[in-house]
Design a protein around this motif. Structure first.
Motif, short mmCIF file in Angstrom:
data_model
loop_
_atom_site.label_atom_id
_atom_site.label_comp_id
_atom_site.label_asym_id
_atom_site.label_seq_id
_atom_site.Cartn_x
_atom_site.Cartn_y
_atom_site.Cartn_z
N ASN A 1 -4.59 -30.53 26.87
CA ASN A 1 -4.74 -31.96 27.18
C ASN A 1 -6.21 -32.28 27.51
OD1 ASN A 1 -5.24 -31.49 29.89
ND2 ASN A 1 -3.12 -31.72 30.51
N ILE A 2 -6.49 -33.52 27.76
CA ILE A 2 -7.88 -33.97 27.81
C ILE A 2 -8.61 -33.53 29.08
CG2 ILE A 2 -7.54 -36.25 28.88
CD1 ILE A 2 -9.24 -37.31 26.39
N GLY A 3 -7.85 -33.19 30.10
CA GLY A 3 -8.45 -32.71 31.35
C GLY A 3 -8.84 -33.84 32.28
N PRO A 4 -8.97 -33.53 33.58
CA PRO A 4 -9.20 -34.58 34.57
C PRO A 4 -10.56 -35.27 34.48
CG PRO A 4 -9.23 -32.41 35.59
CD PRO A 4 -8.77 -32.21 34.19
N GLU A 5 -11.61 -34.54 34.03
CA GLU A 5 -12.92 -35.19 33.95
C GLU A 5 -12.91 -36.27 32.86
OE1 GLU A 5 -12.43 -31.92 33.54
OE2 GLU A 5 -13.12 -31.08 35.44
N SER A 6 -12.39 -35.91 31.70
CA SER A 6 -12.29 -36.92 30.64
C SER A 6 -11.24 -37.96 31.00
CB SER A 6 -11.95 -36.26 29.31
OG SER A 6 -13.04 -35.46 28.89
N GLY A 7 -10.19 -37.54 31.70
CA GLY A 7 -9.19 -38.50 32.15
C GLY A 7 -9.81 -39.59 33.00
N ALA A 8 -10.73 -39.21 33.86
CA ALA A 8 -11.40 -40.21 34.70
C ALA A 8 -12.21 -41.19 33.85
CB ALA A 8 -12.29 -39.51 35.73
N VAL A 9 -12.76 -40.70 32.73
CA VAL A 9 -13.48 -41.61 31.82
C VAL A 9 -12.50 -42.58 31.16
CG1 VAL A 9 -14.94 -41.77 29.75
CG2 VAL A 9 -15.36 -39.96 31.44
N LEU A 10 -11.33 -42.08 30.78
CA LEU A 10 -10.33 -42.97 30.18
C LEU A 10 -9.91 -44.04 31.19
CD1 LEU A 10 -7.96 -40.48 28.26
CD2 LEU A 10 -10.16 -41.45 27.55
N ALA B 1 0.95 -28.18 31.29
CA ALA B 1 -0.02 -27.86 30.23
C ALA B 1 -0.51 -26.41 30.37
CB ALA B 1 -1.21 -28.82 30.28
N ASP B 2 -0.80 -26.01 31.61
CA ASP B 2 -1.23 -24.62 31.83
C ASP B 2 -0.16 -23.63 31.39
OD1 ASP B 2 -3.63 -25.39 32.80
OD2 ASP B 2 -3.11 -25.14 34.93
N GLU B 3 1.05 -23.96 31.79
CA GLU B 3 2.18 -23.06 31.48
C GLU B 3 2.36 -22.90 29.98
OE1 GLU B 3 6.86 -23.63 32.43
OE2 GLU B 3 5.45 -24.52 33.85
N PRO C 1 -21.14 -35.69 27.58
CA PRO C 1 -20.81 -34.26 27.68
C PRO C 1 -19.85 -33.99 28.84
CG PRO C 1 -22.95 -34.66 28.64
CD PRO C 1 -22.47 -36.00 28.12
N VAL C 2 -18.72 -34.61 28.78
CA VAL C 2 -17.69 -34.50 29.82
C VAL C 2 -16.49 -33.81 29.20
CG1 VAL C 2 -16.14 -35.81 31.33
CG2 VAL C 2 -18.48 -36.61 30.96
N GLY C 3 -15.87 -32.90 29.93
CA GLY C 3 -14.71 -32.20 29.39
C GLY C 3 -15.07 -31.50 28.08
#
Ligand SMILES: C[S@@+](CC[C@H](N)C(=O)[O-])C[C@H]1O[C@@H](n2cnc3c(N)ncnc32)[C@H](O)[C@@H]1O
Length: 228
Positions: A36-45, A29-31, A216-218
């Motif tokens: 993408n949703i990112g790890p903080e929101s990923g943890a919520v999912l 994704a960086d490249e 207020p995450v991600g």
């Protein structure tokens, strides 16, 4: 920046590590400068899949499977990934195969709004993360297919291709508290994405079948549970 840097860093520092394949997804994704949703929101999912004991999750806009990988980490039996970019979806299939998760994924190429029509549900969780102008339509398309106790979660309600200040002023003018001030005309001149997020939040908050909280995450998640 909506969330202070320190708070965002704290949430990240106390959150889960990527798996090996998720770390490769994040690097990819960086490249490619992919949102993408990112790890903080990923943890919520992951949490939502776990709390709903999810059998089936439906995603509007899956990219190459990063958000889906978090639902699967939360124990979801099956995730329906939708994506109209065939290359992205193919990359998602490759990542999921490497992670040993492909047999729990359904890869649907094409317009998510069409794909959802072919499913009866029930869905325990639906992720809304495609074109912002179509978020409210996605809610209308999926609301009756969400199981009782299930969740609709929408990304980018505070950050992304949107005007947060306009959304804030609009929300304060139109929200239920009545004493928050704001500006009922705040959205005049805002872009289509901002209008799309405002329309979604209005629709889901007005829907008596759902209870909504914005986290207020991600990039900001609107989490709406379907009540009995
Ligand atoms: C913000 S990215 C989603 C990323 C993914 N949910 C994640 O966090 O890993 C949005 C994706 O939705 C796709 N998309 C947008 N509108 C769509 C639609 N109507 N149907 C299918 N895919 C769509 C885009 O091609 C893009 O890959």
């Amino acid at each position: 920046m909506v969330l202070s840097d320190d708070i965002a860093r704290f949430v990240r520092a106390t959150g889960p590590e990527h798996t090996d394949v998720q770390a490769r997804m994040a690097a990819f994704a960086d490249e490619h400068d992919f949102p993408n949703i990112g790890p903080e929101s990923g943890a919520v999912l992951r949490l939502l899949a776990r709390l709903t004991d999810a059998e089936t999750v439906f995603e509007f806009g899956s990219g190459f499977g990063y958000s889906a990988s978090w639902f699967l980490r939360g124990g979801a039996d099956r995730v329906v990934l939708t994506e109209f970019d065939a290359d992205e979806l193919g990359q998602g299939r490759a990542f999921m195969t490497d992670a040993g998760l492909a047999d729990r994924c359904v890869f649907e190429e094409g317009d998510a709004m069409k794909t959802v029509e072919r499913y009866d549900g029930p869905f325990d969780v639906a992720l809304v993360d495609h074109q912002k102008e179509r978020y409210a339509d996605a809610l209308r398309a999926v609301r009756d297919k969400i199981s009782t106790g299930g969740v609709v979660v929408a990304d980018n309600v505070m950050r992304g291709p949107i005007d947060f200040d306009a959304l804030l002023a609009h929300a304060e003018a139109t929200g239920g508290r009545g004493d928050a001030g704001g500006d009922p005309d705040a959205l005049a001149g805002a872009n289509d994405e901002t209008h799309g997020i405002a329309a979604y939040l209005n629709a889901v908050r007005d829907d008596s079948a759902f209870e909504t909280v914005v986290l207020p995450v991600g990039s900001g998640l609107a989490v709406s549970t379907k009540t009995p």
